[in-house]
Design a protein around this motif. Sequence first.
Motif, PDB file in Angstrom:
ATOM      1  N   LYS A   1       6.346  -7.002   7.947  1.00 39.25           N
ATOM      2  CA  LYS A   1       6.396  -6.939   6.494  1.00 39.25           C
ATOM      3  C   LYS A   1       5.580  -5.777   5.914  1.00 39.25           C
ATOM      4  O   LYS A   1       5.880  -5.273   4.845  1.00 39.25           O
ATOM      5  CB  LYS A   1       5.905  -8.259   5.892  1.00 39.25           C
ATOM      6  N   GLU A   2       4.539  -5.378   6.630  1.00 34.32           N
ATOM      7  CA  GLU A   2       3.673  -4.317   6.126  1.00 34.32           C
ATOM      8  C   GLU A   2       3.827  -3.066   6.979  1.00 34.32           C
ATOM      9  O   GLU A   2       3.717  -3.119   8.199  1.00 34.32           O
ATOM     10  CB  GLU A   2       2.207  -4.769   6.115  1.00 34.32           C
TER      11      GLU A   2
ATOM     12  N   SER B   1       2.964  -4.100  10.794  1.00 28.41           N
ATOM     13  CA  SER B   1       2.271  -5.367  11.041  1.00 28.41           C
ATOM     14  C   SER B   1       3.093  -6.230  11.989  1.00 28.41           C
ATOM     15  O   SER B   1       4.308  -6.038  12.114  1.00 28.41           O
ATOM     16  CB  SER B   1       2.037  -6.110   9.727  1.00 28.41           C
TER      17      SER B   1
ATOM     18  N   LYS C   1       2.727   1.209   7.033  1.00 26.60           N
ATOM     19  CA  LYS C   1       1.961   2.268   6.404  1.00 26.60           C
ATOM     20  C   LYS C   1       1.788   3.427   7.393  1.00 26.60           C
ATOM     21  O   LYS C   1       1.906   3.261   8.608  1.00 26.60           O
ATOM     22  CB  LYS C   1       0.599   1.760   5.942  1.00 26.60           C
TER      23      LYS C   1
END
Length: 377
Positions: free
Chosen positions: A318-319, A314, A321
């Motif tokens: 923080k994100e 992101s 995947k």
Amino acid sequence: MKIIFRVLPLLVLFACSESKEKSKSTNLLTNLSLSIDSLAVDSGEEIFVPDMLFFQDLSPDGERVFAFYEPDFEVFEISLKEMKLIQRHPFQREGPDGIKGWVSIFQALPENQIMIYDQVSPNIFSLDGTKVKTYELDFAKMIDFEPDSPFSLPNNMQISKDLNYFFSLPAEFGKPILGLAVFDVQKETGKVYKLPAFDLVSGFQVIFQQGNMASFFGDGVRLQLINDQVLIFCNSTAQIYRYDSKQDSLELIAFEHQLVENQKTGTFPTEVDSRERQQEVANQIRQQISFEKIYWDDSRNLYFRFGTKNYQVSPDGKERKADCYLFAYDEEFQLVGEKFLPDLTRVPYFGYFMNGDFYSYWPMGDEAGFVRFQFNF
């Protein structure tokens, strides 16, 4: 030195039934199911910062994790079996048993000993903090290498369990690794074995440099000691090298995966003029397959490794995947299983198998802990 090359596709067996030949895939992971839970370590009344247990290694008995806790210069001994902090072993910063400067390599050895490479040299310690042996070897001279930093030569350094050999992947910042360096402790000699299958790695690295500061992102080459073998892998290709010090043989093992590509492809900038551009290139590289560390499961006599594709970060970082995969290999590194893991969005950075379950260290607030992965197939 003997050099061997072999290609190992997903193993297929042929069986005859009523005079008709048919093939049966032995993909062991076809019906794999994955369950994940979190386990806190019972630390009693001990107070420490669990995020600071940086350097870790599994004990040779496969039931304990040793971790270096730099704030207090201690080695933590944690039982995976009991999920409990057994003891904190104090070490010294100064004196004859002192660790000089920072710790860069931490390796658990038989007989409750630890190899620590500090700012100066590799040393063998007992768990009571006694320095059993210091190796005052001129590693650079042994392989005619001029390191550009204290970290260049001992990169990924490990010592054999019999303490007769050191292994490392010498490398200067932003340059390809020199190769596999093998140091004979008794003879005080060294050799470097080239690893041409990993030459592609430098094409999947990007550097941003500003003044005296530089940041690096990209694939790397790593060294592991598993089952008395030296295994060298990289993120860019499924291929691995296996070195046997007793036979002085280096073997390149290639695989033919079915679910993912066998290596990265394409051309990317290796130097950029801004952090934003570096992040952009990094994200492009992350879309392709990346192969991770190799783990041994002695309950199944199988090697496992994770892989990722389509890695996304992101804007605020923080994100994260990715599409995650699991691969399985038998004792001779025959590819025997591969599986896409739809319920997993990130793979463990490191971990340990015990009794068929995979444990990855993960602090849980103020407590030490592990995420347990149970593979059922």
